[in-house]
Design an enzyme around this catalytic site. Sequence first.
Site, mmCIF file in Angstrom:
data_model
loop_
_atom_site.group_PDB
_atom_site.id
_atom_site.type_symbol
_atom_site.label_atom_id
_atom_site.label_comp_id
_atom_site.label_asym_id
_atom_site.label_seq_id
_atom_site.Cartn_x
_atom_site.Cartn_y
_atom_site.Cartn_z
ATOM 1 N N GLU A 202 -13.569 -7.691 16.005
ATOM 2 C CA GLU A 202 -14.652 -8.356 15.292
ATOM 3 C C GLU A 202 -16.001 -7.744 15.648
ATOM 4 O OE1 GLU A 202 -12.475 -12.696 14.865
ATOM 5 O OE2 GLU A 202 -14.178 -12.531 16.220
ATOM 6 N N CYS B 57 -6.338 -5.287 3.567
ATOM 7 C CA CYS B 57 -5.251 -4.614 4.292
ATOM 8 C C CYS B 57 -4.112 -4.237 3.344
ATOM 9 C CB CYS B 57 -4.741 -5.475 5.435
ATOM 10 S SG CYS B 57 -5.887 -5.534 6.837
ATOM 11 N N CYS C 275 -4.406 -9.602 4.804
ATOM 12 C CA CYS C 275 -5.434 -9.931 3.824
ATOM 13 C C CYS C 275 -5.396 -8.930 2.667
ATOM 14 C CB CYS C 275 -6.813 -9.948 4.484
ATOM 15 S SG CYS C 275 -7.468 -8.308 4.910
ATOM 16 N N GLU D 222 -3.957 -4.675 11.170
ATOM 17 C CA GLU D 222 -3.133 -3.771 10.359
ATOM 18 C C GLU D 222 -3.855 -2.458 10.110
ATOM 19 O OE1 GLU D 222 -2.452 -8.007 8.668
ATOM 20 O OE2 GLU D 222 -4.030 -6.897 9.723
#
Length: 138
Positions: free
Chosen positions: A50, A95, A92, A61
């Site tokens: 993050e 990804c 997501c 990923e």
Amino acid sequence: MSALSNDQIEDLISQSLEARNNSYSPYSKFRVGAALRTVDGKIFQGCNVENASYGGAICAERTAFVKAVSEGYRRFVAIAVSCDMNQFISPCGICRQFMNEFGKNLEIFFVNDDRTYKRAILADLLPYAFGPEDLPGN
């Protein structure tokens, strides 16, 4: 049915769970680990990283894929994704699109904290995907 043996799946699961330990997730507290297997059996781990600007964050990923591609690997058979919660999490949208670049038939294992898993094929998670084959000259 998976193209991987049970031992290969278990190794992928173990490595995805282990990869969570390297997560840098001070904002969401949502640790994610991934383990990506190349066609020749090498496994690359990834974790989410993050950033205070939020948009600068990268998922586990994509971290695994970037590590593999930066080492010269382009062909993959499977990825396992895990988090700290006892639920199956799915990659997501970003990804999914990123993984699509390297093949629609990638096996994806969604891993629970208790090592149980669900399996899917990327093409089923990203129908009507736009990929390299859609660009002129490919």
